[in-house]
Scaffold this motif. Structure first.
Motif, PDB file in Angstrom:
ATOM      1  N   MET A  57       0.886  -1.121   0.064  1.00  0.00           N
ATOM      2  CA  MET A  57      -0.094   0.058  -0.111  1.00  0.00           C
ATOM      3  C   MET A  57       0.929   1.329   0.088  1.00  0.00           C
ATOM      4  O   MET A  57       0.571   2.233  -0.476  1.00  0.00           O
ATOM      5  N   ASN A  58       1.889   0.924   0.683  1.00  0.00           N
ATOM      6  CA  ASN A  58       2.692   2.436   0.966  1.00  0.00           C
ATOM      7  C   ASN A  58       3.291   2.614  -0.565  1.00  0.00           C
ATOM      8  O   ASN A  58       3.713   3.740  -1.152  1.00  0.00           O
ATOM      9  N   HIS A  59       3.919   1.367  -1.263  1.00  0.00           N
ATOM     10  CA  HIS A  59       4.320   1.542  -2.599  1.00  0.00           C
ATOM     11  C   HIS A  59       3.592   2.102  -3.491  1.00  0.00           C
ATOM     12  O   HIS A  59       3.798   3.204  -4.418  1.00  0.00           O
ATOM     13  N   ALA A  60       2.382   1.860  -3.555  1.00  0.00           N
ATOM     14  CA  ALA A  60       1.150   2.362  -4.474  1.00  0.00           C
ATOM     15  C   ALA A  60       0.949   3.799  -4.232  1.00  0.00           C
ATOM     16  O   ALA A  60       0.755   4.370  -4.880  1.00  0.00           O
ATOM     17  N   LYS A  61       0.865   4.160  -3.046  1.00  0.00           N
ATOM     18  CA  LYS A  61       0.836   5.614  -2.558  1.00  0.00           C
ATOM     19  C   LYS A  61       2.000   6.223  -3.073  1.00  0.00           C
ATOM     20  O   LYS A  61       1.758   7.473  -3.743  1.00  0.00           O
ATOM     21  N   GLN A  62       3.255   5.835  -3.111  1.00  0.00           N
ATOM     22  CA  GLN A  62       4.239   6.812  -3.499  1.00  0.00           C
ATOM     23  C   GLN A  62       4.151   6.677  -4.840  1.00  0.00           C
ATOM     24  O   GLN A  62       4.509   7.903  -5.437  1.00  0.00           O
ATOM     25  N   LEU A  63       3.814   5.924  -5.794  1.00  0.00           N
ATOM     26  CA  LEU A  63       3.591   5.757  -7.443  1.00  0.00           C
ATOM     27  C   LEU A  63       2.566   6.838  -7.619  1.00  0.00           C
ATOM     28  O   LEU A  63       2.722   7.468  -8.414  1.00  0.00           O
ATOM     29  N   LYS A  64       1.563   6.688  -6.780  1.00  0.00           N
ATOM     30  CA  LYS A  64       0.543   7.680  -7.086  1.00  0.00           C
ATOM     31  C   LYS A  64       0.817   9.140  -6.936  1.00  0.00           C
ATOM     32  O   LYS A  64       0.473   9.958  -7.728  1.00  0.00           O
ATOM     33  N   GLN A  65       1.505   9.563  -5.775  1.00  0.00           N
ATOM     34  CA  GLN A  65       2.280  10.820  -5.388  1.00  0.00           C
ATOM     35  C   GLN A  65       3.113  11.160  -6.596  1.00  0.00           C
ATOM     36  O   GLN A  65       3.065  12.549  -6.842  1.00  0.00           O
ATOM     37  N   LYS A  67       3.366  10.296  -9.630  1.00  0.00           N
ATOM     38  CA  LYS A  67       2.471  10.797 -10.829  1.00  0.00           C
ATOM     39  C   LYS A  67       1.826  11.922 -10.841  1.00  0.00           C
ATOM     40  O   LYS A  67       1.643  12.716 -11.687  1.00  0.00           O
ATOM     41  N   ARG A  68       1.214  12.297  -9.604  1.00  0.00           N
ATOM     42  CA  ARG A  68       0.694  13.442  -9.240  1.00  0.00           C
ATOM     43  C   ARG A  68       1.285  14.737  -9.274  1.00  0.00           C
ATOM     44  O   ARG A  68       1.204  15.694  -9.927  1.00  0.00           O
ATOM     45  N   GLU A  69       2.747  14.509  -8.901  1.00  0.00           N
ATOM     46  CA  GLU A  69       3.539  15.746  -8.973  1.00  0.00           C
ATOM     47  C   GLU A  69       4.265  15.849 -10.411  1.00  0.00           C
ATOM     48  O   GLU A  69       4.498  16.942 -10.909  1.00  0.00           O
ATOM     49  N   ALA A  70       4.302  14.638 -11.189  1.00  0.00           N
ATOM     50  CA  ALA A  70       4.643  14.908 -12.575  1.00  0.00           C
ATOM     51  C   ALA A  70       3.503  15.691 -13.451  1.00  0.00           C
ATOM     52  O   ALA A  70       3.792  16.534 -14.136  1.00  0.00           O
ATOM     53  N   LEU A  71       2.315  15.185 -12.872  1.00  0.00           N
ATOM     54  CA  LEU A  71       1.237  16.087 -13.690  1.00  0.00           C
ATOM     55  C   LEU A  71       1.149  17.438 -13.366  1.00  0.00           C
ATOM     56  O   LEU A  71       1.067  18.351 -14.233  1.00  0.00           O
TER      57      LEU A  71
END
Length: 818
Positions: A57-65, A67-71
């Motif tokens: 869950m922590n890994h998925a949260k880091q990936l989501k964050q 991608k959000r920062e890149a956008l």
């Protein structure tokens, strides 16, 4: 029990065979797997089945964050926390002639200022205007940050439109509903084609003056324009109206939420839309101010001014931001200004010291590390290798070759002197042109007579000017406008017929009767197989190849440049900077069109040097004339544009040799090779040429993209000598009309013969003294067949220093080591 009945089960099934687990396959292959094409790649997937649920869950949260920062970074266009994002550049384009983009821009500015704070009459200037979007119009669309917009008016000409689109983030296509015509007129469709080839930013459609129509007719006109817009773009783009103030705010909101599209030629480069220009004639320094975009910029890099050339920087200053992100400060400064006495440009720079007291120097150029303006290598007459752009070879390269001086008549201008024919080049060109009757140039004898007169006259400079003019006018017929138009039409028709002949009978030439074929075709050779026969790439290279540069590995060099040069500049995106461009002639500002903004872009290392550059190119469907190899064309490549003389060749063959094409034929992709400045991918290509009907107007002739930078690409010109069977006996034949004497037959005897019916053969011996020869083939020959001999020679582009030399240097650069 005799003959018992067996009922087949309806639940019978066949299971897949066990082929082993994936882990056992990986174990057998040493931790690697094979792709579909047979290549072995390393395993990148990691089994996380043993990882705990919390870690997953922590890994998925880091990936989501991430991608959000890149956008968000993409929406902010590279701006950092200190300076914020640069203004979003909105290009307003009128795709039909009645659309009024000036009034539309003024309405947008009015809404950004919250009312009539500025007289609209003062906003008729075509210069860029930067505004802060108010919160009521979606000013905080990109997170918690406010946004600014820079409005630029795209002129209704191809050059101005393409220059503005090079830096634009959003294109607003404006159409006038009161005209009751199409969304795009004929010029609008041509402009749209150029934008698509160069790279189309995000698009919004706006319909003006819809309120002037009534009821049902208003809705019908809107649906018609929307259908036109969606047919050229897509239904994912919006089409808005601007009849009321609320609809204008909707347009601002739509622009605010648009995420800029990544254009390939902007990647890994810094670029800037110039908003303020100052020139110091004493120091020959041009000061260009604007918001920096893209990658970070260093003062040691070269910069390119679109349409003018490459230059060096002296320093980079961080300048006070004329339009701060604080809306209250922005409006306060506008209110303090005298709106009735000041123009929009002066108001934009008024009280700029409120935000930053003094300009701050970010970096000064270091001559030891600054990129050189050397474009050509100085050839060493005792060296046989080509120059490579590495440290060992760069130490021996100098600025540029000395121009060959010509004896010019007294009173001639520089433009007139440019038409004096270079004898060496004319001889080489005439040799190429004589290889086929279809390549004979009109008016070649006139140029030769002019050269002979110049060679015979020694005291040409001292002749009286009146006598000189009278001598030059002797023998030149006076033509009326109708006669000149008829002559242009005749030449156009002749070119069309030659192009059709090249399609129907490609490469066929006649052997001259007044000159031995062994001399006429001495530079040609035969090949057993065009695809597999060897051809040394370093054999018989022209003198120009000693002046160009070549990469040992182009892709590896490009990757190294990206890792070493990108992101190390001191001026980052979003900063309002002033670039000090040194050694600039004042003529640059005189020649630059006032209605087109000045575009500045950075160059990567080696992009100022000259090499052989190859482009894929396809003829534009609306260009009516024929495009011939080695004729002048204007190339628009990314931020650059220059004049060159390309040669065309085939594309996509599984071979190391490519057949030259005399004409750029419609409906197929070819390759254009030129001597030009090195360009790293990706880069779009637009080719412009005049037409016979309008010789002074440049029109879009072809489109394409960058293919490679490779001097070793072998372009081969093919000619076919033809003969006809005179007598036939099974596999033997007497062939005539291919040659005219026995010596030529013995000279070309080792070369293989072919026929148009697919036979192969060879020459056995000459017969008589009039060019008859005995030939042997691999199958019976027919009387109506045609015997062919294929000959090849390597060809090269034309050397045209105007493609990379800059005429706007205040003082020519001195020789310096690279």
């Amino acid at each position: 029990m005799a003959d018992s009945f067996h009922h087949r089960s309806s639940l019978k099934q066949t299971n897949k065979k066990y082929k082993g687990s994936a882990s056992s396959t990986k174990r057998k292959q040493g931790g690697r797997i094979e792709k579909g094409d047979g290549k072995r790649v390393a395993i990148t997937h990691v089994d996380i089945g043993h990882v705990s649920k919390t870690d997953r869950m922590n890994h998925a949260k880091q990936l989501k964050q991430k991608k959000r920062e890149a956008l968000l970074a993409k929406k902010r266009m590279g701006g950092d926390a200190a300076h914020g994002p640069p203004p979003k550049i909105v290009m307003l384009v009128a795709f039909n002639e009645t659309a009024n983009i000036v009034d539309f821009r003024n309405e947008l500015v009015r809404q950004c200022l919250g009312g009539d704070l500025v007289p609209i009459a003062k906003l008729s200037s075509p210069d860029p205007i930067t505004m802060v979007i108010p919160p009521s119009a979606g000013g905080g669309a990109t997170g918690s940050r406010k946004q600014r917009l820079t409005f630029i008016l795209a002129p209704r000409d191809m050059y101005g439109l393409l220059d503005c689109a090079k830096v634009a983030d959003v294109v607003v296509a404006v159409a006038d509903a009161a005209n009751q015509s199409r969304f795009f007129d004929d010029l609008g469709y041509s402009m749209l084609s150029g934008l698509r080839t160069q790279g189309m930013p995000e698009v919004l459609g706006v319909i003006q003056n819809l309120r002037t129509l009534s009821g049902k007719h208003k809705n019908d006109q809107k649906r018609l324009f929307v259908r036109y817009f969606e047919s050229e773009f897509s239904d994912s783009y919006k089409v808005l109206t601007m009849d009321t103030a609320e609809e204008v705010k909707n347009i601002l909101r739509a622009v605010a939420v648009v995420t800029p599209k990544d254009l390939n030629f902007r990647e890994n480069r810094s670029y800037m839309l110039t908003q303020n220009v100052e020139y110091n004639p004493e120091t020959a320094v041009l000061k260009l101010s604007g918001y920096l975009r893209g990658e970070a910029l260093s003062a040691n890099q070269l910069v390119h001014l679109t349409g003018h050339g490459d230059f060096q920087l002296e320093q980079i200053d961080l300048t006070p931001d004329p339009v701060p992100l604080s809306l209250s400060t922005f409006l306060k400064r506008r209110a303090m200004s005298s709106a009735s006495d000041m123009s929009m440009d002066s108001m934009a720079s008024a009280n700029a010291s409120d935000m930053l007291s003094e300009p701050k120097t970010l970096e000064t150029a270091n001559p030891q590390y600054q990129e050189s303006l050397v474009a050509e290598n100085t050839p060493d007459p005792f060296a046989s290798e080509q120059a490579l752009p590495d440290e060992a070879m760069e130490a021996d390269a100098t600025e540029s070759k000395k121009k060959k001086k010509f004896k010019i008549p007294k009173g001639w201008s520089e433009y007139q002197a440019a038409w004096i024919v270079d004898e060496e080049r004319e001889e080489a060109d005439s040799d190429d042109e004589q290889e086929a009757e279809a390549d004979m140039d009109v008016g070649q004898s006139g140029g030769q007579e002019q050269n002979e007169e110049e060679d015979e006259s020694e005291g040409y400079e001292e002749e009286d000017e009146s006598d000189l003019n009278s001598n030059m006018n002797d023998g030149i017929p006076v033509q009326s406008m109708e006669e000149m138009a008829a002559e242009r039409q005749r030449i156009k028709q002749e070119m069309i017929e030659r192009s059709k002949e090249d399609m129907e009978l490609p490469d066929e030439v006649d052997t001259p009767m007044d000159k031995p074929a062994s001399q006429r075709f001495a530079r040609y050779r035969g090949l057993k197989s065009f695809r597999t026969s060897a051809w040394d790439v370093k054999e018989n290279l022209p003198q120009e190849f000693s002046r160009i540069f070549q990469f040992q590995n182009f892709s590896r060099t490009y990757k190294r440049i990206l890792s070493d040069s990108i992101g190390f500049g001191v001026a980052t995106a979003g900063c309002y900077v002033t670039l000090y461009v040194k050694n600039v002639s004042p003529q640059l500002l005189v020649d630059h069109p006032s209605h087109i903004p000045l575009i500045v872009s950075s160059l990567l290392p080696h992009e100022h040097k000259v090499s052989v550059v190859n482009f894929t190119v396809e003829k534009f469907r609306d260009y009516p004339d024929v495009i011939k190899s080695k004729e002048p064309c204007e190339f628009h490549v990314g931020f650059r544009r220059f004049v060159c003389e390309p040669i065309f060749s085939e594309h996509g063959l599984n071979s190391d040799k490519y057949k030259m094409e005399r004409f750029l034929q419609p409906g197929r992709i070819s390759v254009a090779s030129i001597y030009g400045p090195i360009t790293f991918p990706s880069a779009p290509l637009l080719v412009f040429r005049p037409t016979f009907e309008a010789p002074g107007v440049m029109k879009l002739a072809a489109t394409g993209s960058l293919l490679s930078v490779d001097p070793d690409r072998i372009v081969v010109k093919k000619i076919v000598l033809t003969g006809y069977p005179f007598r036939v006996h099974r596999k033997k034949a007497v062939v005539r009309y291919m040659f005219w004497n026995p010596k030529d037959i013995m000279y070309f005897k080792p070369i293989e013969l072919t026929t148009k019916h697919g036979l192969r053969g060879h020459i056995r011996e000459p017969l008589g003294t009039h060019g008859y020869m005995k030939c042997q083939f691999n199958a019976p020959v027919k009387h109506h067949d045609t015997v062919c001999m294929n000959l090849f020679k390597r060809v090269f582009p034309k050397w045209n220093p105007a493609a990379w030399e800059c005429k706007y240097y205040a003082v020519p650069p001195v020789n310096q080591s690279m």
